[in-house]
Design an enzyme around this catalytic site. Structure first.
Site, PDB file in Angstrom:
ATOM      1  N   ASP A   1       0.683  -1.330  -0.018  1.00 16.60           N
ATOM      2  CA  ASP A   1      -0.150   0.039  -0.024  1.00 16.60           C
ATOM      3  C   ASP A   1       0.906   1.256  -0.038  1.00 16.60           C
ATOM      4  O   ASP A   1       1.810   1.358   0.774  1.00 16.60           O
ATOM      5  CB  ASP A   1      -0.887   0.086   1.323  1.00 16.60           C
TER       6      ASP A   1
ATOM      7  N   GLU B   1       1.863  -0.620  -5.001  1.00 21.35           N
ATOM      8  CA  GLU B   1       0.687   0.361  -5.440  1.00 21.35           C
ATOM      9  C   GLU B   1       1.496   1.890  -5.531  1.00 21.35           C
ATOM     10  O   GLU B   1       1.968   2.241  -4.131  1.00 21.35           O
ATOM     11  CB  GLU B   1      -0.042   0.458  -4.436  1.00 21.35           C
TER      12      GLU B   1
HETATM   13  C1  NOJ Z   1      -4.429   2.770  -1.067  1.00 21.53           C
HETATM   14  C2  NOJ Z   1      -5.607   1.884  -0.755  1.00 21.53           C
HETATM   15  O1  NOJ Z   1      -5.741   1.233  -1.770  1.00 21.53           O
HETATM   16  C3  NOJ Z   1      -6.683   3.028  -0.359  1.00 21.53           C
HETATM   17  O2  NOJ Z   1      -8.006   2.188  -0.228  1.00 21.53           O
HETATM   18  C4  NOJ Z   1      -6.239   3.665   0.948  1.00 21.53           C
HETATM   19  O3  NOJ Z   1      -7.282   4.487   1.545  1.00 21.53           O
HETATM   20  C5  NOJ Z   1      -5.017   4.330   0.965  1.00 21.53           C
HETATM   21  N1  NOJ Z   1      -3.921   3.478   0.383  1.00 21.53           N
HETATM   22  C6  NOJ Z   1      -4.312   4.735   2.154  1.00 21.53           C
HETATM   23  O4  NOJ Z   1      -4.044   3.472   2.974  1.00 21.53           O
END
Ligand code: NOJ
Length: 533
Positions: free
Chosen positions: A199, A260
């Site tokens: 993440d 990500e």
């Molecule tokens: C990316 C995640 O996919 C999202 O759902 C989340 O709100 C943010 N990162 C913060 O962790």
């Protein structure tokens, strides 16, 4: 290496399948649906966070990285799911949230109780405020969910949270933080997971000077184009991933990281994929591209060139739990559905690995009219009720029947977000066996993808095609054509039809349609050579 061409199915756990009738999806729900996933022929699942959490951001605020939230089950149930998934030939990727913890994590509780300048506070980013008595935040950074990125504590210091106040950012220059996350990786690798989705992989390191950003406003999950940004995509981050790669390489069985990282360009993205760093990262440029022939072709080629430069596989993704579902992004209704079906065939024919977000295979659209009182995304509150947030793409899956539950949970239970009545016709049960359905299109596409030697990893070669038609070949013996024009295109079929996103009259590719062909020929192509169209 399975991850170079895997089809990975994203499970947003709250909304996939509810085994116990509390309205919230869980691990047992996933386990009970493994036969569905096996028959769909996905290679792996990625499960969004299921750890103990006060749910300030749907579980992306983790209070304990080594346990399971009772809402979702238990560690034993996780082990059982992992065992059964592996027995069904499905690998399991879990979500790691390293940029921030929950404000209920033991470390943060300790930090709040500890004095300024203490070791406990140094695990996070605490600073004194500016202005008279420090009443102003330390800088002008905004939270991606709206409002300032700083919250003041009882003793007057401020802590940084790039997301909700319940998600304090960790200090990644702190050695203890680094060691802790390597130990968390080992905890799950030891249990047998096949990989991690990371993440906010581009956000861990902050400019130590914490400079003001100036006028720049940042949209959620859409980082600035600046490459010298004070908190996104900083060069020092790569050190962290080099260390993590050593951890994953120390395990057998081909484990994988998928980052990500919302960064400025494919060239910046592939810096995360250099040898010795992450195996893969989401390519969001494809997701963000508007429906259009040249746009999509450019995005695809630029991504392939970029990943090729570091020897990494491309990844393709059309939707996830943070963005408006692509049926809706592509125009909604009949038009959006046709385009979504065509783009699915395009995506699944490209070299590399592909992500399917739960419900893509059912043709689900964004639910834009959820009642305000059920909205749970922190964006809704943080934006002062001006932005409804991401709940519209998180509505529980319709499985069967015609009660408001649509088989998501046991009869009589109500899903945490209400599915629209029209989804009755989109349930798995309603689509099963209907050759015209999105589900059967995905099933056929994934079956062909698994069987056809040209699909998955490799290269593509663009073929000449009429205006607004994208056509390419894959070796050996496969071609894909997509019509982006607003009229049917006359094409000379490059081979025998394998599959199409809508019925194909002789010699014509209908509006917003894609088709796969077996060409019966194979050229020994140099890597991704282009034939001008
Ligand atoms: C990316 C995640 O996919 C999202 O759902 C989340 O709100 C943010 N990162 C913060 O962790």
């Amino acid at each position: 290496m399975w991850w170079r061409d895997a089809v990975i199915y994203q499970i947003y756990i709250r909304s996939f399948a509810d085994s116990d009738g509390d309205g919230i999806g869980d691990l047992e729900g996933i386990r009970s649906r493994l036969p569905y996933l096996r028959d769909l022929r996905v290679d792996a699942i990625w499960i969004t966070p299921f750890y103990p959490s006060p749910m300030a951001d749907g579980g992306y605020d983790v209070a304990d990285y080594r346990d399971v939230h009772p809402l979702f089950g238990s560690l034993d149930e996780f082990d059982a799911l992992l065992r059964d998934a592996h027995a069904a030939g499905i690998r399991v990727i879990v979500d790691l949230v390293p940029n921030h913890t929950s404000d209920r994590h033991a470390w943060f509780t300790e930090a709040l109780a500890a004095p300024r300048g203490s070791a406990a506070r140094d695990r996070y980013i605490f600073r004194d405020g500016r202005g008279d008595m420090g009443v102003e935040p330390p800088n002008d950074w905004g939270s991606t969910f709206g409002g300032p990125a700083w919250t003041r504590t009882a003793d007057g210091q401020w802590y940084l949270h790039l997301f909700a106040p319940g998600q304090p950012d960790l200090n990644w220059v702190n050695t203890e933080v680094r060691e802790e996350f390597e130990s968390i990786l080992r905890f799950w690798f030891d249990r047998g997971v096949d990989g991690f989705r990371i993440d906010v992989a581009h956000g861990l390191i902050k400019d130590p000077a914490l400079p003001d950003l100036g006028e720049e406003k940042e949209a959620i999950l859409e980082p600035t184009r600046r490459v010298d940004h004070p908190h996104w995509d900083r060069d020092e981050i790569h050190d962290v991933y080099r260390a993590w790669r050593k951890v994953s390489d120390s395990y057998d069985g081909d484990r994988v990281f998928v980052g990500e990282a919302w960064v400025a360009s494919p060239e910046r993205l592939v810096r995360y994929l250099r040898p010795g760093e992450l195996h893969t990262a989401f390519n969001f440029d494809f997701l963000k591209a508007e429906w259009g022939c040249q746009t999509m072709r450019d995005v695809i080629q630029r991504c392939l060139d970029a990943v090729g430069s570091v020897g990494a596989p491309a990844t393709w993704v059309l939707s996830n739990h943070d963005v408006v579902r692509h049926v809706t992004r592509y125009g909604g209704g009949e038009v959006g559905s046709r385009r979504a079906r065509a783009t699915a065939l395009l995506m699944l024919a490209l070299p590399g690995s592909a992500y399917v977000y739960q419900g893509d295979e059912l043709g689900l659209w964004e639910v834009e009219d959820l009642p305000e009182d059920v909205l749970a995304d922190p964006v809704w509150e943080r934006s002062g009720h001006t932005d409804r947030g991401r709940d519209g793409c998180r509505v529980p899956l319709p499985w069967s029947g015609d009660t408001p539950t649509f088989g998501f949970g046991p009869d009589g239970s109500l899903p945490w977000l209400p599915p629209p009545a029209q989804w009755r016709g989109l349930s798995v049960e309603a689509q099963h066996g209907d050759p015209a359905s999105a589900l059967e299109l995905y099933r056929s596409a994934l079956r062909i993808r698994r069987e056809h030697p040209a699909l998955g990893a490799g290269a593509l070669r663009w073929l000449s095609a009429p205006d607004d038609v994208l056509m390419f070949e894959r070796d050996p013996g496969f071609a894909c054509a997509v019509n982006f024009a607003d009229r049917p295109a006359h094409i000379r079929p490059p081979g025998t039809l394998l599959l199409s996103s809508s019925p194909l009259p002789e010699g014509l590719l209908p509006v917003a349609s894609a088709a796969w062909f077996a060409t019966g020929r194979s050229r020994s192509a140099p890597e991704a050579a282009s034939i001008p169209s």
